[in-house]
Design a protein around this motif. Structure first.
Motif, mmCIF file in Angstrom:
data_model
loop_
_atom_site.group_PDB
_atom_site.id
_atom_site.type_symbol
_atom_site.label_atom_id
_atom_site.label_comp_id
_atom_site.label_asym_id
_atom_site.label_seq_id
_atom_site.Cartn_x
_atom_site.Cartn_y
_atom_site.Cartn_z
ATOM 1 N N VAL A 1 -5.336 -4.916 5.797
ATOM 2 C CA VAL A 1 -4.978 -5.104 4.391
ATOM 3 C C VAL A 1 -3.477 -5.352 4.270
ATOM 4 O O VAL A 1 -3.034 -6.187 3.477
ATOM 5 N N HIS A 2 -2.686 -4.653 5.094
ATOM 6 C CA HIS A 2 -1.225 -4.700 4.966
ATOM 7 C C HIS A 2 -0.502 -5.257 6.195
ATOM 8 O O HIS A 2 0.634 -5.715 6.070
ATOM 9 N N ASP A 3 -1.119 -5.218 7.366
ATOM 10 C CA ASP A 3 -0.443 -5.555 8.620
ATOM 11 C C ASP A 3 -0.717 -7.018 8.993
ATOM 12 O O ASP A 3 -1.802 -7.362 9.462
ATOM 13 N N ALA B 1 -3.684 -8.699 11.408
ATOM 14 C CA ALA B 1 -4.557 -9.655 10.727
ATOM 15 C C ALA B 1 -4.565 -10.998 11.450
ATOM 16 O O ALA B 1 -5.628 -11.615 11.643
ATOM 17 N N ASP B 2 -3.396 -11.459 11.862
ATOM 18 C CA ASP B 2 -3.319 -12.721 12.605
ATOM 19 C C ASP B 2 -4.114 -12.631 13.913
ATOM 20 O O ASP B 2 -4.759 -13.601 14.331
ATOM 21 N N ALA B 3 -4.052 -11.465 14.566
ATOM 22 C CA ALA B 3 -4.778 -11.284 15.822
ATOM 23 C C ALA B 3 -6.287 -11.340 15.600
ATOM 24 O O ALA B 3 -7.025 -11.937 16.391
ATOM 25 N N GLY C 1 -6.984 -10.435 -1.437
ATOM 26 C CA GLY C 1 -5.537 -10.256 -1.452
ATOM 27 C C GLY C 1 -4.971 -9.602 -0.223
ATOM 28 O O GLY C 1 -3.760 -9.372 -0.145
ATOM 29 N N SER C 2 -5.821 -9.309 0.753
ATOM 30 C CA SER C 2 -5.361 -8.648 1.975
ATOM 31 C C SER C 2 -4.608 -9.614 2.876
ATOM 32 O O SER C 2 -4.725 -10.843 2.753
ATOM 33 N N ALA D 1 -10.733 1.577 10.569
ATOM 34 C CA ALA D 1 -9.276 1.547 10.668
ATOM 35 C C ALA D 1 -8.744 0.127 10.786
ATOM 36 O O ALA D 1 -7.671 -0.186 10.254
ATOM 37 N N LEU D 2 -9.485 -0.742 11.457
ATOM 38 C CA LEU D 2 -9.032 -2.128 11.587
ATOM 39 C C LEU D 2 -9.079 -2.823 10.234
ATOM 40 O O LEU D 2 -8.166 -3.588 9.884
#
Length: 258
Positions: free
Chosen positions: A126-128, A132-134, A153-154, A120-121
């Protein structure tokens, strides 16, 4: 000056150490004789200290690069359930998981060579952009400049690039793709490719032609330096051997990206 074209090169990675206590899901020893990179569960979706130590020992002995497969804290759901974790907390949990695996990698005479999110992570990143920054913040805390393995591209790769971390594109021969180049969610019909012959064909297409056919029949360009072979698939080790043999026979060089 030679006009010869260099042969394609691909890494084979697998999710390993996915057990807990007496429960063992992946055939780690058999897969480590095939793959070139090992995504080792770090205790949050699967894995425990003894399993992590054992897999690191086996990987180091075989010259397989050790990667930290980080996850949401979700043992009951195998890390495949959507969760909302505050960014600061998630960053700390990513750093914690990498640090735990690094202890066992060093004890085996190796190091953690890269990081890959799980389940799930992985899909969330891919979109969040915030999640992703975290993840990237946690990687920087724990490992400095560790490469990040993920979907080309994520948002995860975008965040890693901004932070100066190397990014490695990944593809999945046993998962269906949308026309947009993302993975079809597991809850949808046809999301997992079960036919071994089709998995081999897709692996060859991704490695040589840099393309795959989407679930709705369209050609999707693939930019990947690594192919994932899911360790929890029934008969995973045998399928992995078939994929590697087919790649080698087709002139594809199989080696780690690290």
């Amino acid at each position: 000056m030679s006009d010869a074209v260099a042969p394609p090169v691909i890494d084979l990675n697998a999710d390993l150490g996915e057990g807990f206590g007496r429960w063992q899901l992946t055939d780690d020893e058999a897969l480590l004789s095939v793959v070139t990179s090992a995504n080792v569960a770090c205790g949050f979706h699967a894995g425990d200290p003894a399993t992590m130590r054992r897999v690191c020992d086996l990987a180091a002995a075989r010259g397989v690069v050790i990667g930290a497969q980080v996850s949401y804290r979700d043992l009951a759901g195998f890390g495949r359930r959507a969760m909302d974790v505050p960014p600061e907390e998630l960053a700390d949990e990513i750093a914690y998981q990498i640090g735990a695996l690094e202890v066992f990698a060093r004890a085996a005479g190796a190091r953690v060579g890269y990081v890959k999110p799980h389940g799930a992570l992985y899909n969330r990143c891919v979109h969040d952009a915030e999640q992703a920054d975290a993840v990237v913040a946690g990687i920087r805390t724990a490992g400095g400049g560790l490469p990040v393995l993920g979907l080309t591209g994520s948002r995860l790769h975008e965040a890693a690039g901004r932070a100066g971390l190397p990014v490695v594109g990944e593809a999945f021969a046993d998962r269906a793709y949308t026309a947009a180049g993302t993975l079809v969610p597991r809850r949808e019909p046809g999301s997992v490719v079960h036919d071994p012959d089709e998995v081999v064909r897709r692996a060859l297409g991704m490695s040589r032609d840099r393309a795959v056919t989407s679930l709705d029949g369209r050609r999707v360009e693939i930019t990947a330096r690594s192919l994932c072979l899911h360790g929890d698939t029934p008969g995973a080790a045998g399928l992995a051997r078939r994929v590697r043999s087919a790649l080698t026979a087709a002139g594809v060089r199989v080696r780690s990206f690290v």
